[in-house]
Design a protein around this motif. Structure first.
Motif, mmCIF file in Angstrom:
data_model
loop_
_atom_site.group_PDB
_atom_site.id
_atom_site.type_symbol
_atom_site.label_atom_id
_atom_site.label_comp_id
_atom_site.label_asym_id
_atom_site.label_seq_id
_atom_site.Cartn_x
_atom_site.Cartn_y
_atom_site.Cartn_z
ATOM 1 N N UNK A 77 64.471 37.294 50.744
ATOM 2 C CA UNK A 77 64.251 38.699 51.104
ATOM 3 C C UNK A 77 64.207 38.869 52.619
ATOM 4 N N UNK A 78 63.506 37.977 53.316
ATOM 5 C CA UNK A 78 63.438 38.062 54.782
ATOM 6 C C UNK A 78 64.815 37.828 55.395
ATOM 7 N N UNK B 33 55.766 40.693 46.345
ATOM 8 C CA UNK B 33 54.481 40.729 45.624
ATOM 9 C C UNK B 33 54.213 42.067 44.944
ATOM 10 N N UNK B 34 55.052 43.050 45.212
ATOM 11 C CA UNK B 34 54.888 44.388 44.636
ATOM 12 C C UNK B 34 53.524 44.995 44.942
ATOM 13 N N UNK B 35 53.043 44.744 46.167
ATOM 14 C CA UNK B 35 51.819 45.392 46.637
ATOM 15 C C UNK B 35 51.936 45.556 48.143
ATOM 16 N N UNK C 223 50.099 31.021 56.681
ATOM 17 C CA UNK C 223 49.629 32.379 56.990
ATOM 18 C C UNK C 223 50.808 33.295 57.303
ATOM 19 N N UNK C 224 50.512 34.572 57.389
ATOM 20 C CA UNK C 224 51.521 35.547 57.802
ATOM 21 C C UNK C 224 52.072 35.154 59.177
ATOM 22 N N UNK D 121 58.821 41.788 53.562
ATOM 23 C CA UNK D 121 59.242 40.866 52.508
ATOM 24 C C UNK D 121 58.126 40.594 51.517
ATOM 25 N N UNK D 122 56.932 40.376 52.020
ATOM 26 C CA UNK D 122 55.782 40.149 51.142
ATOM 27 C C UNK D 122 55.518 41.360 50.256
ATOM 28 N N UNK D 123 55.601 42.548 50.830
ATOM 29 C CA UNK D 123 55.377 43.773 50.069
ATOM 30 C C UNK D 123 56.379 43.880 48.925
#
Length: 89
Positions: free
Chosen positions: A54-55, A24-26, A75-76, A19-21
């Motif tokens: 997204x998650x 954040x597009x990275x 945090x993650x 989801x972070x990827x």
């Protein structure tokens, strides 16, 4: 922890990283559990909402917004803990 619990934990960590990827597009697929979402990765309040959505789509679950606290976004690992608790509820 049982092996099944560890497997489920990994599943939720992977969902958070995926989801972070996307949001954040990275590539953050290797982000450690202690990586701070706002300070280290640059997450902001609008992208935090997008991340939750997204998650939810990745795991096909619904989160209860009433249960959500800013500490879940530290945090993650803390977000994976929240996702795990909500998905298993």
């Amino acid at each position: 922890m049982t092996e099944n619990t560890l497997t489920e934990r990994g599943r939720y960590l992977d969902a958070v990283r995926q989801g972070l990827t996307e949001v954040l597009n990275k590539d953050v697929s290797a982000a450690e559990e202690g990586v701070r979402l706002f300070d280290d990765l640059g997450l902001d309040s609008s992208s935090a909402l997008e991340l939750l959505i997204t998650i939810e789509e990745i795991l096909d679950v619904q989160f209860d917004a009433e249960e959500l606290e800013m500490t879940h976004f530290e945090t993650v690992g803390s977000l994976a803990d929240f996702v795990s608790a909500e998905a298993d509820a």
